[in-house]
Design a protein around this motif. Structure first.
Motif, mmCIF file in Angstrom:
data_model
loop_
_atom_site.group_PDB
_atom_site.id
_atom_site.type_symbol
_atom_site.label_atom_id
_atom_site.label_comp_id
_atom_site.label_asym_id
_atom_site.label_seq_id
_atom_site.Cartn_x
_atom_site.Cartn_y
_atom_site.Cartn_z
ATOM 1 N N ARG A 1 -40.216 -5.595 -4.459
ATOM 2 C CA ARG A 1 -39.967 -6.207 -5.762
ATOM 3 C C ARG A 1 -39.005 -7.387 -5.630
ATOM 4 O O ARG A 1 -38.274 -7.504 -4.656
ATOM 5 C CB ARG A 1 -39.370 -5.181 -6.735
ATOM 6 N N ILE A 2 -39.020 -8.238 -6.659
ATOM 7 C CA ILE A 2 -38.089 -9.358 -6.700
ATOM 8 C C ILE A 2 -36.786 -8.903 -7.339
ATOM 9 O O ILE A 2 -36.777 -8.393 -8.458
ATOM 10 C CB ILE A 2 -38.688 -10.545 -7.479
ATOM 11 N N GLU A 3 -35.686 -9.084 -6.619
ATOM 12 C CA GLU A 3 -34.366 -8.740 -7.154
ATOM 13 C C GLU A 3 -33.762 -9.902 -7.930
ATOM 14 O O GLU A 3 -33.093 -9.693 -8.934
ATOM 15 C CB GLU A 3 -33.418 -8.355 -6.016
ATOM 16 N N GLN A 4 -33.985 -11.128 -7.436
ATOM 17 C CA GLN A 4 -33.388 -12.286 -8.103
ATOM 18 C C GLN A 4 -34.078 -13.562 -7.642
ATOM 19 O O GLN A 4 -34.503 -13.680 -6.491
ATOM 20 C CB GLN A 4 -31.886 -12.377 -7.798
ATOM 21 N N VAL A 5 -34.201 -14.517 -8.569
ATOM 22 C CA VAL A 5 -34.732 -15.841 -8.278
ATOM 23 C C VAL A 5 -33.724 -16.868 -8.768
ATOM 24 O O VAL A 5 -33.204 -16.758 -9.882
ATOM 25 C CB VAL A 5 -36.088 -16.083 -8.988
ATOM 26 N N ARG B 1 -26.243 -5.192 -6.948
ATOM 27 C CA ARG B 1 -25.485 -4.785 -5.764
ATOM 28 C C ARG B 1 -26.236 -5.190 -4.489
ATOM 29 O O ARG B 1 -25.630 -5.677 -3.536
ATOM 30 C CB ARG B 1 -25.271 -3.266 -5.787
ATOM 31 N N PHE B 2 -27.567 -4.980 -4.493
ATOM 32 C CA PHE B 2 -28.341 -5.318 -3.303
ATOM 33 C C PHE B 2 -28.200 -6.795 -2.953
ATOM 34 O O PHE B 2 -27.979 -7.153 -1.790
ATOM 35 C CB PHE B 2 -29.826 -4.974 -3.498
ATOM 36 N N ALA C 1 -18.148 3.679 -13.983
ATOM 37 C CA ALA C 1 -19.605 3.590 -13.907
ATOM 38 C C ALA C 1 -20.085 2.165 -13.642
ATOM 39 O O ALA C 1 -21.281 1.922 -13.541
ATOM 40 C CB ALA C 1 -20.219 4.117 -15.199
ATOM 41 N N SER C 2 -19.176 1.202 -13.558
ATOM 42 C CA SER C 2 -19.561 -0.190 -13.381
ATOM 43 C C SER C 2 -19.245 -0.675 -11.975
ATOM 44 O O SER C 2 -18.405 -0.112 -11.271
ATOM 45 C CB SER C 2 -18.837 -1.079 -14.405
ATOM 46 N N ALA C 3 -19.951 -1.719 -11.582
ATOM 47 C CA ALA C 3 -19.714 -2.357 -10.279
ATOM 48 C C ALA C 3 -19.628 -3.852 -10.483
ATOM 49 O O ALA C 3 -20.296 -4.409 -11.353
ATOM 50 C CB ALA C 3 -20.820 -2.014 -9.305
ATOM 51 N N TYR C 4 -18.837 -4.510 -9.654
ATOM 52 C CA TYR C 4 -18.752 -5.959 -9.695
ATOM 53 C C TYR C 4 -18.553 -6.484 -8.281
ATOM 54 O O TYR C 4 -18.198 -5.747 -7.354
ATOM 55 C CB TYR C 4 -17.619 -6.427 -10.625
ATOM 56 N N ALA C 5 -18.830 -7.779 -8.126
ATOM 57 C CA ALA C 5 -18.718 -8.435 -6.833
ATOM 58 C C ALA C 5 -17.580 -9.443 -6.862
ATOM 59 O O ALA C 5 -17.335 -10.092 -7.884
ATOM 60 C CB ALA C 5 -20.021 -9.127 -6.469
ATOM 61 N N VAL C 6 -16.903 -9.570 -5.730
ATOM 62 C CA VAL C 6 -15.868 -10.585 -5.545
ATOM 63 C C VAL C 6 -16.096 -11.222 -4.181
ATOM 64 O O VAL C 6 -16.207 -10.515 -3.172
ATOM 65 C CB VAL C 6 -14.444 -9.985 -5.584
ATOM 66 N N ARG C 7 -16.219 -12.546 -4.152
ATOM 67 C CA ARG C 7 -16.437 -13.221 -2.877
ATOM 68 C C ARG C 7 -15.279 -12.982 -1.928
ATOM 69 O O ARG C 7 -14.108 -12.947 -2.324
ATOM 70 C CB ARG C 7 -16.611 -14.727 -3.110
ATOM 71 N N ALA C 8 -15.610 -12.846 -0.640
ATOM 72 C CA ALA C 8 -14.590 -12.538 0.361
ATOM 73 C C ALA C 8 -13.539 -13.632 0.474
ATOM 74 O O ALA C 8 -12.374 -13.361 0.784
ATOM 75 C CB ALA C 8 -15.264 -12.309 1.714
ATOM 76 N N HIS D 1 -11.127 -14.058 -13.049
ATOM 77 C CA HIS D 1 -12.321 -14.885 -13.228
ATOM 78 C C HIS D 1 -13.188 -14.959 -11.974
ATOM 79 O O HIS D 1 -14.301 -15.498 -12.020
ATOM 80 C CB HIS D 1 -11.952 -16.295 -13.707
ATOM 81 N N ASP D 2 -12.696 -14.432 -10.840
ATOM 82 C CA ASP D 2 -13.506 -14.375 -9.628
ATOM 83 C C ASP D 2 -14.328 -13.081 -9.541
ATOM 84 O O ASP D 2 -15.076 -12.890 -8.596
ATOM 85 C CB ASP D 2 -12.609 -14.492 -8.374
ATOM 86 N N ARG D 3 -14.180 -12.249 -10.538
ATOM 87 C CA ARG D 3 -14.938 -10.985 -10.606
ATOM 88 C C ARG D 3 -16.288 -11.268 -11.260
ATOM 89 O O ARG D 3 -16.361 -11.817 -12.358
ATOM 90 C CB ARG D 3 -14.124 -9.973 -11.387
ATOM 91 N N HIS D 4 -17.363 -10.891 -10.580
ATOM 92 C CA HIS D 4 -18.714 -11.118 -11.107
ATOM 93 C C HIS D 4 -19.401 -9.788 -11.357
ATOM 94 O O HIS D 4 -19.631 -9.001 -10.432
ATOM 95 C CB HIS D 4 -19.526 -11.959 -10.119
ATOM 96 N N GLU D 5 -19.722 -9.519 -12.603
ATOM 97 C CA GLU D 5 -20.327 -8.239 -12.978
ATOM 98 C C GLU D 5 -21.752 -8.133 -12.434
ATOM 99 O O GLU D 5 -22.512 -9.104 -12.440
ATOM 100 C CB GLU D 5 -20.346 -8.060 -14.495
ATOM 101 N N LEU D 6 -22.127 -6.949 -11.982
ATOM 102 C CA LEU D 6 -23.449 -6.683 -11.453
ATOM 103 C C LEU D 6 -24.233 -5.789 -12.402
ATOM 104 O O LEU D 6 -23.662 -4.973 -13.119
ATOM 105 C CB LEU D 6 -23.358 -5.992 -10.079
ATOM 106 N N ALA D 7 -25.559 -5.966 -12.382
ATOM 107 C CA ALA D 7 -26.405 -5.108 -13.203
ATOM 108 C C ALA D 7 -26.378 -3.690 -12.643
ATOM 109 O O ALA D 7 -26.145 -3.481 -11.452
ATOM 110 C CB ALA D 7 -27.833 -5.624 -13.203
ATOM 111 N N ALA D 8 -26.626 -2.727 -13.500
ATOM 112 C CA ALA D 8 -26.615 -1.330 -13.078
ATOM 113 C C ALA D 8 -27.734 -1.108 -12.072
ATOM 114 O O ALA D 8 -28.802 -1.686 -12.172
ATOM 115 C CB ALA D 8 -26.824 -0.422 -14.282
#
Length: 337
Positions: free
Chosen positions: A221-225, A238-239, A254-261, A330-337
């Protein structure tokens, strides 16, 4: 991406509508829908087994479509043979004929189409000139380097004036230095011809360097375009965040977010800024211009900080040190469940 006025008339949109590929009970491609505008360099990106090569082969006509439609321009091509789809395929191993010289390899498709010998060799010579291979026209493939073979394979694919060029991991057999040089050439050829290139790769670096459009695939499946910047800076899942690399995925409740290294800030524990949390250094890796510092928080969360060399040198850390880790909200990026 080229504007409409720059796209030659031979170029056309490529559209996949709920395209599915099943092998018995195994679904390799699961209802993939995608539109690649004319004149786009599109990379299908993902790990082995994600369905990207099967998707490419269905577009090419080398794989039967279990369900859905592939449309090129205004034509549904599901039932058309590869030679009538307006596509050309450049294979991973280049698939050059070992007994034919370079000129005859490039002219082969025109020979199969019934083009007169003088005309097809003339067109082959013109195409070889475009890829700077005229001096090698009389050589056999075995007498060429990997990069030269790739140019011949590209000329052979482009001589049929395809609407879409399909490339199946074309750089994977090259050494790292040549790979960088050849991807710059691929991008240049795509701009010059103005047609869409659809390029399968498992290399994040390759996709970001080449693509106007990155299509991240996972489990059929397509995760993102999106553009390379959109996919890297704003991963939706997350993937995507983990596969693209350079991100930390943090779970809170219950939430996840991404932060660039490269957005993580380290400080001595006693001088830690407000909002920082303690973490133990588990590894330090020198990468030239940057230093990668691997960390583990008390709750078991692994983090990675990428620091410029000069910044690391101002406050070096070693394995076993406990430091404070922080990042701007502001460097925190929310991810879909």
């Amino acid at each position: 991406m080229r504007s409409e006025c720059q796209v030659p008339s031979a170029a056309a949109d490529l559209e996949l509508a709920a395209v599915t590929k099943a092998y018995g009970d195994t679904v390799a491609v699961d209802r993939v829908s995608l539109k690649v505008p004319a004149g786009t360099y599109c990379c299908l990106l993902g790990p082995s087994g994600c369905g990207k090569s099967s998707t490419l082969r269905m577009v090419a006509g080398h794989e039967f479509i279990s369900d859905g439609d592939v449309m090129i321009g205004n034509t549904i091509v599901n039932d058309l043979p590869p030679a009538r789809r307006g596509t050309a395929m450049m294979f991973q191993n280049y698939a050059l004929f070992p007994h034919l010289d370079v000129r005859e390899n490039v002219a082969f498709a025109l020979k199969m189409a019934g083009t007169a010998k003088e005309e097809r060799l003339k067109r082959a010579d013109a195409m070889l000139a475009m890829v700077d291979m005229s001096a090698y026209a009389s050589r056999l493939p075995a007498q060429l380097s990997g990069g030269q073979q790739q140019r011949v394979a590209l000329a052979r694919a482009l001589i049929t004036n395809p609407t879409v060029l399909l490339l199946d991991e074309p750089l994977s057999a090259l050494d790292p230095f040549l790979r960088i040089r050849m991807r710059a050439e691929l991008k240049r050829y795509q701009r010059e011809f103005g047609i869409s290139f659809v390029h399968v790769t498992h290399s994040q670096e390759e996709a970001m360097a080449l693509a106007d459009m990155v299509v991240v695939m996972n489990d059929g499946r397509i995760e993102q375009v999106g553009t390379p910047r959109e996919v890297f800076n704003a991963p939706r899942t997350r993937f995507v965040a983990q596969f693209m690399g350079g991100h930390n995925v943090v779970t809170e409740g219950a939430s996840a977010y991404a932060v660039r290294a490269d957005k993580l800030r380290l400080s001595p524990l006693g001088d830690a800024e407000a909002g920082s949390s303690p973490a133990t250094v588990s590894d330090v890796e020198y990468q030239g211009m940057t230093i990668h510092v691997a960390l583990k928080r008390p709750d078991g969360t692994d983090l990675l900080a990428t620091l410029p060399e000069h910044e690391f040198d101002r406050a070096p850390v070693a394995v076993g040190d406990t430091v404070g880790v922080a990042w701007h909200p502001h460097d925190r990026h929310e991810l879909a469940a």
